[in-house]
Design a protein around this motif. Structure first.
Motif, PDB file in Angstrom:
ATOM      1  N   LEU A   3       0.807  -1.210   0.000  1.00 53.68           N
ATOM      2  CA  LEU A   3       0.000   0.000   0.000  1.00 53.68           C
ATOM      3  C   LEU A   3       0.846   1.268   0.000  1.00 53.68           C
ATOM      4  O   LEU A   3       0.414   2.308  -0.483  1.00 53.68           O
ATOM      5  N   ASP A   4       2.042   1.190   0.529  1.00 47.01           N
ATOM      6  CA  ASP A   4       2.923   2.348   0.625  1.00 47.01           C
ATOM      7  C   ASP A   4       4.240   2.011  -0.074  1.00 47.01           C
ATOM      8  O   ASP A   4       4.856   0.977   0.220  1.00 47.01           O
ATOM      9  N   LYS A  29       7.110   2.925   0.382  1.00 45.81           N
ATOM     10  CA  LYS A  29       8.222   2.752   1.324  1.00 45.81           C
ATOM     11  C   LYS A  29       8.387   1.279   1.698  1.00 45.81           C
ATOM     12  O   LYS A  29       9.500   0.826   1.982  1.00 45.81           O
TER      13      LYS A  29
END
Length: 70
Positions: free
Chosen positions: A9-10, A12
């Protein structure tokens, strides 16, 4: 060994996963690079012409007819 399917989802998280792979704690495989799709891609790259979906369907139906006719 466990296999997990993870939705990232991110962005990072992708870097974290790459770091874990570099430490040889995990192995990352792209779903498109493994399994049946990979085999098809390899076979098709060796062919001069790729059969269309209609040609494949016709061949499958022909073989099914032969198999179940008797």
């Amino acid at each position: 060994m466990d296999t997990l399917l993870i939705n990232i989802l991110d962005p990072k998280a992708t870097k974290l996963l790459k770091d874990l792979e570099e430490m040889e704690l995990i192995s990352i495989q792209n779903p498109g690079e493994s399994g049946f799709a990979s085999v098809l891609k390899k076979l098709r790259s060796n062919s001069d012409s790729t059969p269309t979906l209609e040609e494949i369907t016709a061949e499958v139906e022909s073989e099914r007819t032969k198999r179940y006719a008797g």
